[in-house]
Design an enzyme around this catalytic site. Structure first.
Site, mmCIF file in Angstrom:
data_model
loop_
_atom_site.group_PDB
_atom_site.id
_atom_site.type_symbol
_atom_site.label_atom_id
_atom_site.label_comp_id
_atom_site.label_asym_id
_atom_site.label_seq_id
_atom_site.Cartn_x
_atom_site.Cartn_y
_atom_site.Cartn_z
ATOM 1 N N SER A 79 0.832 -1.207 0.000
ATOM 2 C CA SER A 79 0.000 0.000 0.000
ATOM 3 C C SER A 79 0.861 1.250 0.000
ATOM 4 O O SER A 79 1.971 1.253 0.536
ATOM 5 C CB SER A 79 -0.900 0.016 1.241
ATOM 6 O OG SER A 79 -0.122 0.195 2.416
ATOM 7 N N ASP A 80 0.366 2.310 -0.613
ATOM 8 C CA ASP A 80 0.958 3.613 -0.372
ATOM 9 C C ASP A 80 0.729 3.920 1.108
ATOM 10 O O ASP A 80 -0.204 3.397 1.731
ATOM 11 C CB ASP A 80 0.316 4.671 -1.263
ATOM 12 C CG ASP A 80 1.198 5.901 -1.402
ATOM 13 O OD1 ASP A 80 2.179 6.009 -0.658
ATOM 14 O OD2 ASP A 80 0.890 6.744 -2.250
ATOM 15 N N SER A 81 1.548 4.780 1.670
ATOM 16 C CA SER A 81 1.700 4.912 3.120
ATOM 17 C C SER A 81 0.433 4.659 3.936
ATOM 18 O O SER A 81 0.347 3.699 4.698
ATOM 19 C CB SER A 81 2.261 6.291 3.437
ATOM 20 O OG SER A 81 3.527 6.452 2.862
ATOM 21 N N ASP A 82 -0.577 5.510 3.805
ATOM 22 C CA ASP A 82 -1.768 5.394 4.639
ATOM 23 C C ASP A 82 -3.007 5.014 3.831
ATOM 24 O O ASP A 82 -4.135 5.326 4.213
ATOM 25 C CB ASP A 82 -2.029 6.716 5.364
ATOM 26 C CG ASP A 82 -0.936 7.034 6.372
ATOM 27 O OD1 ASP A 82 -0.491 6.097 7.065
ATOM 28 O OD2 ASP A 82 -0.531 8.203 6.462
ATOM 29 N N ALA A 83 -2.797 4.322 2.721
ATOM 30 C CA ALA A 83 -3.919 4.006 1.832
ATOM 31 C C ALA A 83 -4.965 3.126 2.510
ATOM 32 O O ALA A 83 -6.153 3.232 2.222
ATOM 33 C CB ALA A 83 -3.406 3.325 0.567
#
Length: 604
Positions: free
Chosen positions: A96-100
């Site tokens: 995932s992208d950081s906080d996706a």
């Protein structure tokens, strides 16, 4: 392919998919509601993913923050599994992208809490959650979901299997620990690697304008050189949180001083990257402060004493970077004031741009005789720019983006649909009928050189083919100037008549070649059926019969050679060919007349 050679590391491409181009250009931390049609998604955004997965063997994919058509990508089984794994045959991991994951409940509102977000993401196809903070942010909710049966162990095994597969491929189980830590100090930023970085910096520089051969400058003819601009003596662009932080950086000022001697250079900053009221000053005018006037006047006086003035403008991590959309594409702060003041001295001016996004430099394009686009040129950037300025390296870079004249033209990108840049008016002024400035400031693929190139002898064969055959394009290119140089030759196609609208030009090949003065080379490109296919009204990728145009040139607008060929329906082709020939000959001509097959004596 370069990063994953011999599977030393796993390359992770980002961001999957339909990323950016958000409504209102309010990208920031939102990254929602991208304004792209399904067909544009397939043609522009899906296309490169298919290429890097099938041809490059990509091992890692980062899923994106955004939604598309109302569905967050991070929780989309359709995108992360059906399309990515089943259709594209991706065999690596999805991170995932950081906080996706947490954005599913905190931003998109399609999940009630972190636990539900974890369930949606994992079932959609997520293997690894990025930005691990504490167990309750991912691991504990995942354990609860498994224990209560909301996520099956079969799903967990599938997700872990993808990760382990990549670890085995890159040899982490063969040699899990680094035993020679000192080798990193030998390898990283070594002299050999610095030389490669310098050459990469040189090759990336684009010559945008060179009126009356202002460049290259002659060291022997320059008694005094004035250098100014906020990026002239700033190396911050090369030291960012997504790049190296502990390398020596050569600024443009240092690169020039190393070339001509420090005593021959007059330097002052001239202005800062932004002014005290920025970014509001992008939409509202503020008078120059006394301090700003003094600094610009220093640059003016230096220019008056010099044979040439080199002005280094653009942006840095204050104006460009992650979460930093802008409300204007003009030069920020007082940079245009500085450039105009130096120009008004009458001293020849060279503009060097260092930045992470294109700027609409309309005034500079009209009045400044020479302009170099350096982007963020790396730790060796100052040396590379000086090499280009003084002729030790002939620039051959090309633009990989379209540079608009105004932010009001956005979205403005290559490729574009037929007649998308046609305006009803043509007369300017009070009695005119033109309502907007049209066209790009600099088109995709654009870039000049200190030498000239001639294109000739275009051949396309076969002229008539079926949708199963390859098309070969050959032509010659000659350096007709007096300097050795690079040319990036570009091949474009157009489906002239199609059942759905297609792009005016499709980039289907490019090659960077080096030619000595008067040297000539023959180049060859091969178009496959995939290069000619379109997504029809039934959402099927097919090659439609009809006329196709071949365009070869130095940019998307500087086309030097053109030709056409025709794709025929295979049964029509067979009917026309069958007269007075044997069946074997028919089969040979219809199914495959490629040169490679002809040499091998095979057909079908």
């Amino acid at each position: 392919k370069g990063l994953q050679r011999d599977y030393q590391v796993a390359s992770t491409a980002k961001h999957f998919i339909a990323y950016s181009n958000n409504k209102g250009a309010r990208e920031g931390m939102a990254r929602v509601d991208p304004q792209m049609s399904p067909r544009e998604i397939e043609n522009i955004h899906v296309y490169p993913w298919v290429k890097v997965i099938k041809e490059g063997g990509l091992l890692g994919v980062m899923s994106s923050y955004n939604d598309y058509d109302g569905f967050p990508i991070q929780s989309s089984y359709y995108w992360l599994t059906t399309r990515l794994r089943k259709e594209m045959k991706f065999k690596g991991y999805v991170v995932s992208d950081s906080d996706a994951v947490e954005y599913l409940h905190s931003k998109h509102g399609t999940s009630k809490d972190m636990k539900e977000s974890v369930r949606q993401a994992v079932e959609a196809g997520l293997n690894v959650r990025c930005t691990f903070r504490s167990p309750d942010s991912y691991v504990l909710p995942l354990r609860e979901l498994v224990e209560e049966g909301s996520i099956s162990m079969e799903t967990i095994n599938e997700r872990v299997r993808d990760i382990l597969r990549v670890k085995f491929m890159v040899g982490l189980f063969d040699m899990p620990y680094q035993m020679d830590l000192r080798q990193a100090d030998v390898e990283v930023n070594s002299i050999k690697n610095q030389e490669i970085a310098l050459q990469a910096s040189r090759e990336s520089i684009v010559l945008l304008k060179n009126e009356n051969n202002t460049l290259p400058l002659s060291v022997n003819d320059m008694k005094k050189i004035s250098v100014c601009g906020p990026n002239a003596n700033d190396a911050a662009y090369a030291l960012t949180h997504y790049g190296p932080l502990a390398v020596e950086v050569t600024s443009v000022l240092q690169g020039i001083e190393d070339k001509v001697g420090k005593s021959n250079v007059l330097y002052t900053k001239g202005c800062d990257i932004v002014d005290a009221n920025w970014p509001e000053s992008e939409i509202m005018s503020y008078p120059l402060t006394e301090e700003e006037k003094v600094e610009i006047e220093k640059a003016v006086q230096n220019a008056k004493k010099s044979d040439v003035a080199i002005v280094v403008l653009g942006g840095n991590n204050r104006t460009c970077g992650e979460n930093k959309s802008r409300s204007s594409l003009d030069l920020p702060g007082r940079q245009l004031d500085l450039l105009q003041a130096v120009y008004n001295t009458g001293t020849p001016v060279v503009l060097v741009l260092i930045h992470g996004r294109p700027n609409s430099i309309n005034w500079a394009d009209k009045y400044i005789p020479a302009i170099l686009e350096a982007w963020y040129p790396g730790s060796q950037g100052g040396t590379a720019i000086a090499d280009v300025l003084f002729g030790d390296y002939n620039p051959g870079g090309k633009l990989t983006v379209t540079v608009p004249k105004s932010v009001g033209q956005i979205p403005f990108n290559f490729p574009s649909k037929p007649n998308s840049q046609v305006d009803g008016g043509s007369q300017v002024g009070l009695k005119g009928n033109m309502s907007r400035v049209n066209g790009a400031l600099y088109p995709f693929g654009y870039g000049l050189s200190y030498t000239t190139f001639d294109y000739s002898d275009l051949e396309v064969f076969p002229k008539v083919a079926t949708g199963k055959q390859n098309i070969t394009i050959r032509f010659k290119i000659k350096n007709t100037g007096n300097s050795a140089g690079d040319e990036v030759v570009q091949l474009y196609t157009r489906d002239v008549l199609s059942s759905v609208t297609t792009y005016e030009k499709n980039l289907r090949g490019f090659e960077r070649i080096h030619l000595d003065p008067r040297e000539e080379k023959e180049l060859e490109f091969v178009l496959t059926p995939n290069d000619l296919s379109l997504l029809n009204k039934h959402n099927e990728w097919i090659v439609e019969p009809g006329e196709f145009r071949i365009m070869v040139g130095s940019s998307s607008e500087d086309i030097r050679l053109e030709a056409t060929f025709h794709i025929r329906d295979i049964f029509d082709y067979m009917f026309e060919t069958v007269i007075n020939v044997t069946s074997d000959s028919v089969l040979y001509k219809v199914l495959d007349n490629n040169e490679e097959t002809k040499r091998k004596g095979k057909s079908g």
